[in-house]
Motif scaffolding. Structure first.
Motif, mmCIF file in Angstrom:
data_model
loop_
_atom_site.group_PDB
_atom_site.id
_atom_site.type_symbol
_atom_site.label_atom_id
_atom_site.label_comp_id
_atom_site.label_asym_id
_atom_site.label_seq_id
_atom_site.Cartn_x
_atom_site.Cartn_y
_atom_site.Cartn_z
ATOM 1 N N PRO A 39 52.513 44.145 50.775
ATOM 2 C CA PRO A 39 52.280 42.925 50.004
ATOM 3 C C PRO A 39 53.354 42.694 48.938
ATOM 4 N N HIS A 40 53.510 41.454 48.575
ATOM 5 C CA HIS A 40 54.480 41.077 47.543
ATOM 6 C C HIS A 40 54.046 41.677 46.192
ATOM 7 N N PRO A 41 54.999 42.178 45.388
ATOM 8 C CA PRO A 41 54.641 42.822 44.109
ATOM 9 C C PRO A 41 53.839 41.920 43.169
ATOM 10 N N LEU A 42 54.105 40.636 43.186
ATOM 11 C CA LEU A 42 53.341 39.746 42.303
ATOM 12 C C LEU A 42 51.864 39.721 42.718
ATOM 13 N N ALA A 43 51.641 39.682 44.026
ATOM 14 C CA ALA A 43 50.264 39.647 44.521
ATOM 15 C C ALA A 43 49.553 40.960 44.181
ATOM 16 N N VAL A 44 50.278 42.066 44.240
ATOM 17 C CA VAL A 44 49.703 43.375 43.889
ATOM 18 C C VAL A 44 49.301 43.370 42.407
ATOM 19 N N GLU A 45 50.157 42.820 41.584
ATOM 20 C CA GLU A 45 49.881 42.757 40.148
ATOM 21 C C GLU A 45 48.646 41.875 39.861
ATOM 22 N N VAL A 46 48.553 40.777 40.575
ATOM 23 C CA VAL A 46 47.401 39.887 40.382
ATOM 24 C C VAL A 46 46.107 40.617 40.767
ATOM 25 N N VAL A 47 46.146 41.333 41.880
ATOM 26 C CA VAL A 47 44.950 42.065 42.312
ATOM 27 C C VAL A 47 44.575 43.117 41.267
ATOM 28 N N ARG A 48 45.577 43.805 40.740
ATOM 29 C CA ARG A 48 45.319 44.836 39.726
ATOM 30 C C ARG A 48 44.646 44.223 38.483
ATOM 31 N N ARG A 49 45.169 43.077 38.044
ATOM 32 C CA ARG A 49 44.636 42.464 36.812
ATOM 33 C C ARG A 49 43.238 41.897 36.956
ATOM 34 N N TYR A 50 42.961 41.359 38.149
ATOM 35 C CA TYR A 50 41.702 40.613 38.310
ATOM 36 C C TYR A 50 40.751 41.306 39.285
ATOM 37 N N ILE A 51 40.862 42.630 39.340
ATOM 38 C CA ILE A 51 40.125 43.418 40.332
ATOM 39 C C ILE A 51 38.606 43.272 40.187
ATOM 40 N N ASP A 52 38.125 42.876 39.022
ATOM 41 C CA ASP A 52 36.668 42.821 38.799
ATOM 42 C C ASP A 52 36.039 41.479 39.160
ATOM 43 N N ARG A 53 36.842 40.495 39.548
ATOM 44 C CA ARG A 53 36.252 39.160 39.758
ATOM 45 C C ARG A 53 35.500 39.083 41.077
ATOM 46 N N ASN A 54 34.297 38.519 41.010
ATOM 47 C CA ASN A 54 33.415 38.446 42.177
ATOM 48 C C ASN A 54 33.121 36.990 42.519
ATOM 49 N N LEU A 55 33.675 36.533 43.613
ATOM 50 C CA LEU A 55 33.413 35.140 43.999
ATOM 51 C C LEU A 55 32.071 34.975 44.696
ATOM 52 N N GLY A 56 31.373 36.098 44.899
ATOM 53 C CA GLY A 56 30.006 36.008 45.410
ATOM 54 C C GLY A 56 29.051 35.519 44.336
ATOM 55 N N ASP A 57 29.474 35.592 43.099
ATOM 56 C CA ASP A 57 28.653 35.129 41.973
ATOM 57 C C ASP A 57 29.537 34.266 41.074
ATOM 58 N N PRO A 58 29.952 33.113 41.604
ATOM 59 C CA PRO A 58 31.023 32.358 40.960
ATOM 60 C C PRO A 58 30.637 31.751 39.607
ATOM 61 N N GLY A 59 29.333 31.665 39.340
ATOM 62 C CA GLY A 59 28.914 31.149 38.036
ATOM 63 C C GLY A 59 29.410 32.043 36.911
ATOM 64 N N LEU A 60 29.643 33.313 37.220
ATOM 65 C CA LEU A 60 30.155 34.248 36.206
ATOM 66 C C LEU A 60 31.659 34.081 36.032
ATOM 67 N N HIS A 61 32.292 33.661 37.105
ATOM 68 C CA HIS A 61 33.757 33.619 37.109
ATOM 69 C C HIS A 61 34.225 32.222 37.510
ATOM 70 N N VAL A 62 33.880 31.282 36.627
ATOM 71 C CA VAL A 62 34.131 29.874 36.983
ATOM 72 C C VAL A 62 35.619 29.560 37.114
ATOM 73 N N GLY A 63 36.414 30.254 36.287
ATOM 74 C CA GLY A 63 37.864 30.028 36.367
ATOM 75 C C GLY A 63 38.390 30.482 37.716
ATOM 76 N N SER A 64 37.941 31.645 38.152
ATOM 77 C CA SER A 64 38.394 32.171 39.440
ATOM 78 C C SER A 64 37.939 31.263 40.582
ATOM 79 N N GLN A 65 36.720 30.733 40.449
ATOM 80 C CA GLN A 65 36.225 29.823 41.494
ATOM 81 C C GLN A 65 37.121 28.587 41.594
ATOM 82 N N ARG A 66 37.527 28.097 40.426
ATOM 83 C CA ARG A 66 38.424 26.921 40.412
ATOM 84 C C ARG A 66 39.759 27.266 41.086
ATOM 85 N N VAL A 67 40.244 28.479 40.795
ATOM 86 C CA VAL A 67 41.516 28.904 41.399
ATOM 87 C C VAL A 67 41.364 29.009 42.921
#
Ligand code: PLP
Length: 383
Positions: A39-67
């Motif tokens: 994988p591209h290093p930027l994508a690896v960094e993004v995964v590392r930073r946002y590893i806790d986001r759960n789109l199964g419960d998007p009400g908690l992570h509304v920003g991620s849902q928008r993304v």
């Protein structure tokens, strides 16, 4: 055995290092038969930073849902739609299952049937078993694309949809999607295009001047497309994509999830808890590379495949299955099993597929790796 006492992080990491020693890695350049890549290093960094986001419960992570929605919009846009409906999912398998599920639920016929090319990916077998949809296989022509007349002959009042493939798993062949689209419109059926691999190749290759059939939503019969960012999109596993032309397809597969911490939602994906980091990584890679960046990745891969196909033809005892369409080159031999085993013994990660070996020019595959491979293949084929 489940350990009673824990070990230090350092010890655990050391043990893992030892246990995975035999794994082939993408960055070694030895994996030639996979549709995944380093994988591209930027994508690896993004995964590392946002590893806790759960789109199964998007009400908690509304920003991620928008993304995620923005990522879906950008993919839809790449595929010729101003606005599409879908999700970043676990891969091409889940995406294909969701498409079949949507077609089945909307068709509402007894004993549903799906018509698909003999070259289709085995994920449709899973869909068939899980969803109770019978698969009706359409023959291939000499060029390994689906025979559209055979597809037509198999349409019945139980047919819920048609599948075309834009980049087959074995040969990278693109079916005649324009004719399949016309056929689908004529019979009032939805067409699903499995562009799990080709989705991140064809739009760029076409702009580079390669002659490849149209395959996307610009064709009105196309109602859904699978497009996988964890293949040529250079995003870490898991990252697949399913895009529908209309909202009704998504609605037809949505289930109410009543108890979530972020509130009640309608959920269409197979997985419940699912990685927000993957969707964010898809978004980040598209923003970072843009059309021009991906075009350069595809340019290199396409040029390498043409060169490689030419070199293969010079090796006695080995033959090309067909001229490459995308960045996949497949070859056969009278002694295929022996060749495969001996190449694997020399540390090459290749895959034999229905009587041939397929080499996928992923971004981690460079000319020097292929030169070394050709030397080994030449020696083995001669001996
Ligand atoms: N569709 C096609 C055409 C594929 O080549 C593949 C995988 O190689 C898939 C679907 C399944 O994708 P995944 O392995 O990500 O589930």
């Amino acid at each position: 055995m489940f350990p009673r006492k824990g070990a230090s992080g350092e010890e655990v990491l050391e043990e893992l290092e030892r246990k995975t020693e035999e794994d082939l890695t993408f960055d070694s350049g030895r994996i030639l038969g996979s549709m995944c890549t380093y994988p591209h290093p930027l994508a690896v960094e993004v995964v590392r930073r946002y590893i806790d986001r759960n789109l199964g419960d998007p009400g908690l992570h509304v920003g991620s849902q928008r993304v995620e929605k923005e990522a879906v919009d950008m993919l839809s846009n790449l595929l010729g739609l101003e606005r599409g409906y879908g999700h970043i999912v676990s891969g091409g398998t889940e995406a294909n299952i969701l498409a079949v599920r949507a077609f089945r639920n909307l068709a509402d016929v007894e004993k549903p049937e799906l018509i698909l090319p003999e070259s289709a990916h085995f994920s449709f077998l899973k869909a068939s078993e899980m969803l109770g949809v019978k698969l009706v296989w359409a023959k291939l022509k000499e060029d390994y694309s689906v025979d559209v007349r055979d597809v037509e002959s198999k349409i019945t009042d139980r047919t819920i949809g048609i599948v075309g493939i834009a980049g087959t798993t074995g040969l990278g062949v693109v079916d005649d999607i324009p004719s399949l689209s016309d056929l689908a419109i004529e019979h009032g059926l939805p067409l699903h295009v499995d562009a799990a691999f080709g989705g991140f190749v064809i739009p760029f290759a076409k702009e580079l001047g390669y002659d490849i059939p149209d395959f996307d939503f610009r064709l009105k019969g196309v109602k859904s497309i699978t497009i996988d960012p964890h293949k040529m999109g250079m995003v870490p596993i898991p990252a697949g994509g399913i895009i529908f032309r209309e909202k009704k397809y998504l609605e037809a597969i949505s289930i109410l999830a009543p108890y979530l911490a972020g509130g009640r939602i309608w959920q269409a994906t197979i997985t419940g808890t699912r990685p927000g980091a993957s969707a964010l990584a898809v978004w980040a890679m598209i923003k970072h590379l843009g059309f021009e960046g991906y075009k350069e990745v595809v340019r290199e891969a396409m040029e390498l495949s043409r060169w490689f196909a030419g070199e293969l033809k010079k090796i006695p005892g080995v033959y090309l299955i067909r001229e490459p369409v995308l960045n996949i080159v497949s070859f056969g031999s009278e002694r295929l099993e022996e060749l495969e085993e001996r190449l694997k013994n020399r540390g090459w990660g290749i895959s034999a597929h229905r009587g041939y070996v397929r080499i996928v020019m992923m971004p981690h595959v460079k000319r020097e790796h292929l030169e070394e491979f050709l030397r080994d293949l030449g020696e083995i084929a001669a001996g």
